[in-house]
Design a protein around this motif. Sequence first.
Motif, PDB file in Angstrom:
ATOM      1  N   ILE A  15      -5.197   3.580  -2.257  1.00 28.17           N
ATOM      2  CA  ILE A  15      -4.543   2.283  -2.092  1.00 28.17           C
ATOM      3  C   ILE A  15      -3.964   2.188  -0.688  1.00 28.17           C
ATOM      4  CG2 ILE A  15      -2.635   0.824  -2.874  1.00 28.17           C
ATOM      5  CD1 ILE A  15      -3.003   2.084  -5.646  1.00 28.17           C
ATOM      6  N   ASN A  16      -4.224   1.072  -0.045  1.00 23.22           N
ATOM      7  CA  ASN A  16      -3.649   0.760   1.256  1.00 23.22           C
ATOM      8  C   ASN A  16      -3.049  -0.639   1.141  1.00 23.22           C
ATOM      9  OD1 ASN A  16      -4.557   3.104   2.759  1.00 23.22           O
ATOM     10  ND2 ASN A  16      -6.593   2.277   2.436  1.00 23.22           N
ATOM     11  N   SER A  17      -1.739  -0.730   0.919  1.00 26.98           N
ATOM     12  CA  SER A  17      -1.118  -2.031   0.739  1.00 26.98           C
ATOM     13  C   SER A  17       0.372  -1.946   1.042  1.00 26.98           C
ATOM     14  CB  SER A  17      -1.343  -2.547  -0.676  1.00 26.98           C
ATOM     15  OG  SER A  17      -0.588  -1.782  -1.592  1.00 26.98           O
ATOM     16  N   LYS A  18       1.053  -3.047   0.742  1.00 28.50           N
ATOM     17  CA  LYS A  18       2.506  -3.096   0.892  1.00 28.50           C
ATOM     18  C   LYS A  18       3.116  -3.611  -0.396  1.00 28.50           C
ATOM     19  CE  LYS A  18       2.780  -3.715   5.844  1.00 28.50           C
ATOM     20  NZ  LYS A  18       3.396  -4.462   6.939  1.00 28.50           N
ATOM     21  N   TYR A  19       4.336  -3.144  -0.686  1.00 25.85           N
ATOM     22  CA  TYR A  19       5.102  -3.618  -1.837  1.00 25.85           C
ATOM     23  C   TYR A  19       6.518  -3.873  -1.349  1.00 25.85           C
ATOM     24  CZ  TYR A  19       7.387  -3.785  -6.349  1.00 25.85           C
ATOM     25  OH  TYR A  19       8.112  -4.180  -7.425  1.00 25.85           O
ATOM     26  N   ALA A  20       6.996  -5.092  -1.543  1.00 31.47           N
ATOM     27  CA  ALA A  20       8.328  -5.479  -1.073  1.00 31.47           C
ATOM     28  C   ALA A  20       8.476  -5.198   0.427  1.00 31.47           C
ATOM     29  CB  ALA A  20       9.416  -4.782  -1.880  1.00 31.47           C
ATOM     30  N   GLN A  22       7.215  -2.861   2.178  1.00 27.77           N
ATOM     31  CA  GLN A  22       7.135  -1.444   2.538  1.00 27.77           C
ATOM     32  C   GLN A  22       5.725  -0.915   2.261  1.00 27.77           C
ATOM     33  OE1 GLN A  22       9.757   0.277   3.919  1.00 27.77           O
ATOM     34  NE2 GLN A  22      10.693  -1.763   3.954  1.00 27.77           N
ATOM     35  N   ALA A  24       2.762   1.034   0.748  1.00 26.72           N
ATOM     36  CA  ALA A  24       2.522   1.638  -0.569  1.00 26.72           C
ATOM     37  C   ALA A  24       1.132   2.251  -0.556  1.00 26.72           C
ATOM     38  CB  ALA A  24       2.666   0.591  -1.672  1.00 26.72           C
ATOM     39  N   ASP A  25       0.912   3.136   0.396  1.00 30.47           N
ATOM     40  CA  ASP A  25      -0.406   3.740   0.592  1.00 30.47           C
ATOM     41  C   ASP A  25      -0.480   5.103  -0.080  1.00 30.47           C
ATOM     42  OD1 ASP A  25      -0.770   1.575   2.264  1.00 30.47           O
ATOM     43  OD2 ASP A  25      -0.415   2.712   4.089  1.00 30.47           O
ATOM     44  N   ARG A  52       0.536  10.689  -7.389  1.00 31.15           N
ATOM     45  CA  ARG A  52       0.093  10.713  -5.980  1.00 31.15           C
ATOM     46  C   ARG A  52      -0.510  12.067  -5.699  1.00 31.15           C
ATOM     47  NH1 ARG A  52       1.644   7.895  -0.971  1.00 31.15           N
ATOM     48  NH2 ARG A  52       2.842   6.577  -2.360  1.00 31.15           N
TER      49      ARG A  52
END
Length: 55
Positions: A15-20, A22, A24-25, A52
């Motif tokens: 996963i390569n993304s952002k949450y809030a 920040q 989240a990779d 993870r």
Amino acid sequence: MTGGDTAAVSVRVQINSKYAGQPADGDFRFTRIWKRVCGRLRSPILASLPNRLRS
């Protein structure tokens, strides 16, 4: 399928993304065990939390 009425699914995902806002990779793995009830596979009877993977 692990047996006639049970299925096991193990997934590994990157996963390569952002949450809030920040990052989240990471590489994650999770497992679900499904049970056939009345001819249909039902919601997981056992579900692991995403883990993870360490490099």
